[in-house]
Design an enzyme around this catalytic site. Structure first.
Site, PDB file in Angstrom:
ATOM      1  N   GLY A 131       0.863  -1.192   0.000  1.00 28.82           N
ATOM      2  CA  GLY A 131       0.000   0.000   0.000  1.00 28.82           C
ATOM      3  C   GLY A 131       0.888   1.227   0.000  1.00 28.82           C
ATOM      4  N   GLY A 185      -1.740   7.313   1.065  1.00 23.61           N
ATOM      5  CA  GLY A 185      -1.527   8.464   1.938  1.00 23.61           C
ATOM      6  C   GLY A 185      -0.572   8.159   3.079  1.00 23.61           C
ATOM      7  N   GLY A 193       1.316   5.183   2.981  1.00 22.91           N
ATOM      8  CA  GLY A 193       2.418   4.442   2.360  1.00 22.91           C
ATOM      9  C   GLY A 193       3.565   5.335   1.920  1.00 22.91           C
ATOM     10  N   ASP A 205       2.266  -1.748  -4.358  1.00 20.91           N
ATOM     11  CA  ASP A 205       0.876  -1.256  -4.388  1.00 20.91           C
ATOM     12  C   ASP A 205       0.232  -1.788  -5.656  1.00 20.91           C
ATOM     13  OD1 ASP A 205      -1.527   0.537  -4.345  1.00 20.91           O
ATOM     14  OD2 ASP A 205      -0.395   1.621  -2.826  1.00 20.91           O
ATOM     15  N   ARG A 234     -11.303   6.049   6.191  1.00 23.90           N
ATOM     16  CA  ARG A 234     -12.646   6.537   6.536  1.00 23.90           C
ATOM     17  C   ARG A 234     -12.936   7.899   5.916  1.00 23.90           C
ATOM     18  NH1 ARG A 234     -14.163   7.170  12.558  1.00 23.90           N
ATOM     19  NH2 ARG A 234     -11.957   7.434  13.103  1.00 23.90           N
ATOM     20  N   ASN A 259     -11.739  -3.726   3.185  1.00 23.64           N
ATOM     21  CA  ASN A 259     -10.370  -3.987   3.664  1.00 23.64           C
ATOM     22  C   ASN A 259     -10.131  -5.435   4.102  1.00 23.64           C
ATOM     23  OD1 ASN A 259      -9.886  -1.368   3.070  1.00 23.64           O
ATOM     24  ND2 ASN A 259      -9.662  -0.646   5.178  1.00 23.64           N
ATOM     25  N   ASP A 274      -2.128   5.637  18.686  1.00 23.86           N
ATOM     26  CA  ASP A 274      -2.879   5.947  19.908  1.00 23.86           C
ATOM     27  C   ASP A 274      -1.926   6.402  21.018  1.00 23.86           C
ATOM     28  OD1 ASP A 274      -5.284   5.108  18.661  1.00 23.86           O
ATOM     29  OD2 ASP A 274      -4.714   3.029  19.041  1.00 23.86           O
ATOM     30  N   ARG A 332      -0.628   9.905  20.162  1.00 20.17           N
ATOM     31  CA  ARG A 332      -1.643  10.929  20.499  1.00 20.17           C
ATOM     32  C   ARG A 332      -1.744  11.125  22.015  1.00 20.17           C
ATOM     33  NH1 ARG A 332      -5.674   8.314  16.124  1.00 20.17           N
ATOM     34  NH2 ARG A 332      -5.209   9.728  14.402  1.00 20.17           N
ATOM     35  N   HIS A 364      -8.074  -0.819  18.693  1.00 21.50           N
ATOM     36  CA  HIS A 364      -7.863   0.428  17.951  1.00 21.50           C
ATOM     37  C   HIS A 364      -9.153   0.878  17.276  1.00 21.50           C
ATOM     38  CE1 HIS A 364      -5.992   3.617  15.725  1.00 21.50           C
ATOM     39  NE2 HIS A 364      -6.493   3.120  14.602  1.00 21.50           N
TER      40      HIS A 364
HETATM   41  N1  NAD Z   1      -3.703   1.573  12.542  1.00 17.04           N
HETATM   42  C1  NAD Z   1      -3.848   2.885  12.525  1.00 17.04           C
HETATM   43  O1  NAD Z   1      -3.602   3.546  13.539  1.00 17.04           O
HETATM   44  C2  NAD Z   1      -4.263   3.601  11.278  1.00 17.04           C
HETATM   45  C3  NAD Z   1      -4.076   4.988  11.179  1.00 17.04           C
HETATM   46  C4  NAD Z   1      -4.441   5.620  10.000  1.00 17.04           C
HETATM   47  C5  NAD Z   1      -5.008   4.894   8.952  1.00 17.04           C
HETATM   48  N2  NAD Z   1      -5.172   3.564   9.074  1.00 17.04           N
HETATM   49  C6  NAD Z   1      -5.727   2.745   7.986  1.00 17.04           C
HETATM   50  O2  NAD Z   1      -4.724   2.564   6.984  1.00 17.04           O
HETATM   51  C7  NAD Z   1      -5.361   2.276   5.731  1.00 17.04           C
HETATM   52  C8  NAD Z   1      -4.737   3.106   4.619  1.00 17.04           C
HETATM   53  O3  NAD Z   1      -4.977   4.472   4.818  1.00 17.04           O
HETATM   54  P1  NAD Z   1      -4.437   5.568   3.751  1.00 17.04           P
HETATM   55  O4  NAD Z   1      -4.836   6.885   4.264  1.00 17.04           O
HETATM   56  O5  NAD Z   1      -3.021   5.318   3.429  1.00 17.04           O
HETATM   57  O6  NAD Z   1      -5.343   5.192   2.477  1.00 17.04           O
HETATM   58  P2  NAD Z   1      -5.039   5.517   0.946  1.00 17.04           P
HETATM   59  O7  NAD Z   1      -6.306   5.263   0.196  1.00 17.04           O
HETATM   60  O8  NAD Z   1      -4.419   6.862   0.814  1.00 17.04           O
HETATM   61  O9  NAD Z   1      -3.944   4.439   0.543  1.00 17.04           O
HETATM   62  C9  NAD Z   1      -4.215   3.086   0.536  1.00 17.04           C
HETATM   63  C10 NAD Z   1      -3.360   2.452  -0.524  1.00 17.04           C
HETATM   64  O10 NAD Z   1      -3.644   1.054  -0.506  1.00 17.04           O
HETATM   65  C11 NAD Z   1      -3.580   0.618  -1.848  1.00 17.04           C
HETATM   66  N3  NAD Z   1      -4.225  -0.670  -2.014  1.00 17.04           N
HETATM   67  C12 NAD Z   1      -5.525  -0.967  -2.157  1.00 17.04           C
HETATM   68  N4  NAD Z   1      -5.693  -2.288  -2.340  1.00 17.04           N
HETATM   69  C13 NAD Z   1      -4.461  -2.833  -2.291  1.00 17.04           C
HETATM   70  C14 NAD Z   1      -3.962  -4.150  -2.419  1.00 17.04           C
HETATM   71  N5  NAD Z   1      -4.774  -5.187  -2.623  1.00 17.04           N
HETATM   72  N6  NAD Z   1      -2.644  -4.335  -2.329  1.00 17.04           N
HETATM   73  C15 NAD Z   1      -1.809  -3.310  -2.117  1.00 17.04           C
HETATM   74  N7  NAD Z   1      -2.216  -2.038  -1.992  1.00 17.04           N
HETATM   75  C16 NAD Z   1      -3.524  -1.808  -2.088  1.00 17.04           C
HETATM   76  C17 NAD Z   1      -4.219   1.735  -2.652  1.00 17.04           C
HETATM   77  O11 NAD Z   1      -3.869   1.652  -4.033  1.00 17.04           O
HETATM   78  C18 NAD Z   1      -3.641   2.952  -1.952  1.00 17.04           C
HETATM   79  O12 NAD Z   1      -2.458   3.392  -2.553  1.00 17.04           O
HETATM   80  C19 NAD Z   1      -6.845   2.550   5.959  1.00 17.04           C
HETATM   81  O13 NAD Z   1      -7.516   1.331   6.172  1.00 17.04           O
HETATM   82  C20 NAD Z   1      -6.873   3.378   7.227  1.00 17.04           C
HETATM   83  O14 NAD Z   1      -8.072   3.281   7.934  1.00 17.04           O
HETATM   84  C21 NAD Z   1      -4.816   2.901  10.216  1.00 17.04           C
HETATM   85  O1  LMR Z   2      -9.395   7.094  12.308  1.00 13.80           O
HETATM   86  C1  LMR Z   2      -9.136   6.410  11.319  1.00 13.80           C
HETATM   87  O2  LMR Z   2     -10.011   5.977  10.572  1.00 13.80           O
HETATM   88  C2  LMR Z   2      -7.710   6.133  10.962  1.00 13.80           C
HETATM   89  C3  LMR Z   2      -6.897   5.629  12.103  1.00 13.80           C
HETATM   90  O3  LMR Z   2      -7.410   4.471  12.672  1.00 13.80           O
HETATM   91  C4  LMR Z   2      -6.622   6.673  13.156  1.00 13.80           C
HETATM   92  O4  LMR Z   2      -6.706   6.362  14.345  1.00 13.80           O
HETATM   93  O5  LMR Z   2      -6.273   7.806  12.783  1.00 13.80           O
END
Ligand code: NAD
Ligand code: LMR
Length: 339
Positions: free
Chosen positions: A33, A37, A39, A59, A106, A119, A175, A178, A202
């Site tokens: 990924g 955003g 990645g 990706d 989200r 997802n 978390d 923050r 989370h």
């Molecule tokens: N754990 C945490 O604390 C936390 C914090 C922030 C975001 N997130 C999660 O992280 C994820 C990504 O967020 P983002 O803002 O980077 O989203 P984004 O849409 O900007 O990027 C996601 C990337 O995943 C790629 N993707 C989609 N399907 C794929 C696959 N099968 N194989 C490889 N890549 C693939 C997309 O092409 C895209 O480039 C979301 O699910 C978000 O909720 C988790």
């Molecule tokens: O809030 C979200 O959807 C992304 C992530 O889990 C976060 O905590 O920022």
């Protein structure tokens, strides 16, 4: 993070001018990924980590550009971009650590669980490939809903016969990041000195910061602790709303993801006393997965720490979060086994 790598290098007489990285072992890290955003900045931060020798950026689109860009940075690792499922195996082959921020984020009004339908399938596919191409890698799961995607990963690995509970982590570092930031503001403490464990899961109320254990001690009044707890639990939503439809936390998540991956790499490298909070297989409560402090070592999780003494407010929070966390875990397990 990098300060402690410098200490590590200095301690081993590796540091003269910069890092004597030739003395560090080869470590391959993949970001799945990597064009997203999270990645992209995460790829940048991993490129800066001297413990990485090969960085694989995967990706379904746009990785050649990201990889070409990041590869020009004059740090240790060699960078390669992989695009599309045909190249996933090559990206994963030989990996020590795989970081997964693949999937949709989200929009305002959504819960993390609303991301499940898309997802869950993405994570399942990627974990099947991990089981095949790098079954011994440490897996850092960022994709939401983490409370379900980690159990999905565990089931996929179990089915493939590769599951090692010490090597699967839900990344909850944001978390902690923050909680530290918000606490430092109220406690008037130097944020660099602050520590706050965050346990549970989370998502919303499953995120349970333990401000009673925060250091340095500040004796904040109960109403302030409650407000800090709520702000930590709603931290993700705060960013989602501020971004107004353009995604969720990316930069702070990349920072948090880089801290956690660095901790995994340090553990693999044999650095002692590497402790971070993470969502792992656990016996700390009756739930099969739970976030708490874990000690990282050469095999991943070396020790899962208990919760320590909780305030009455935290005890209530712990009991309230269990039904939701249990349901999210069960949803992930069911999905992995029915499809
Ligand atoms: N754990 C945490 O604390 C936390 C914090 C922030 C975001 N997130 C999660 O992280 C994820 C990504 O967020 P983002 O803002 O980077 O989203 P984004 O849409 O900007 O990027 C996601 C990337 O995943 C790629 N993707 C989609 N399907 C794929 C696959 N099968 N194989 C490889 N890549 C693939 C997309 O092409 C895209 O480039 C979301 O699910 C978000 O909720 C988790
Ligand atoms: O809030 C979200 O959807 C992304 C992530 O889990 C976060 O905590 O920022």
């Amino acid at each position: 993070m990098f300060r402690s790598v410098a200490r590590l290098a200095a301690g081993k007489h590796l540091l003269r001018r910069g890092y004597a990285t030739a003395s560090l072992p080869d470590r391959k890290v993949a970001v799945l990924g990597a064009a997203g955003g999270i990645g992209q900045p995460l790829a940048l931060l991993m490129k800066l980590n001297p413990l990485v020798s090969q960085l694989a950026l995967y990706d379904i689109a746009n990785t050649p550009g990201v990889a070409a860009d990041v590869s020009h940075i004059n740090s240790r690792s060699e960078v390669a971009g992989y695009v599309g499922e045909d190249q996933l195996g090559q990206a994963l082959e030989g990996c020590d650590v795989v970081i997964i921020p693949a999937g949709v984020p989200r929009k305002p009004g959504m819960t993390r669980d609303d991301l499940f339908n898309i997802n869950a399938g993405i994570v399942k596919g990627l974990c099947s490939a991990i089981a095949k191409y790098c079954p011994h890698a440490l897996v850092n799961m960022i994709s939401n809903p983490v409370n379900s995607t980690v159990p999905i990963a565990a089931e996929v690995f179990k089915k493939a016969g590769t599951y090692d509970e010490r090597k699967l982590f839900g990344v909850t570092t944001l978390d902690v990041v923050r909680a530290k930031t918000f606490y430092a503001g109220k406690a008037k403490a130097n944020v660099a000195d602050v520590n706050v464990p965050v346990v549970g899961g989370h998502a919303g109320i499953t995120i349970l910061p333990l401000f009673s254990q925060a250091t340095p001690k500040a004796n904040l009044p109960e109403d302030v602790i409650k407000a800090l707890t709520k702000r930590t639990q709603d931290g993700g939503t705060e960013v989602v709303e501020a971004k107004a439809g353009k995604g969720s936390a990316t930069l702070s998540m990349a920072y948090a993801g880089a801290i956690f991956a660095d901790a995994c790499l340090k553990g693999l490298h044999g650095v002692p006393d590497v402790v971070e909070c993470a969502f792992v297989q656990s016996t700390v409560t009756e739930l099969p997965f739970f976030a708490s402090k874990v000690r990282l070592g050469k095999n991943g999780v070396e020790e899962v720490f208990g919760l320590g003494p909780l305030s009455e407010y935290e005890k209530e929070g712990l009991e309230s979060l269990k039904p939701e966390l249990k349901a999210s875990i069960e949803k992930g397990i069911k999905f992995a086994n029915q499809s």
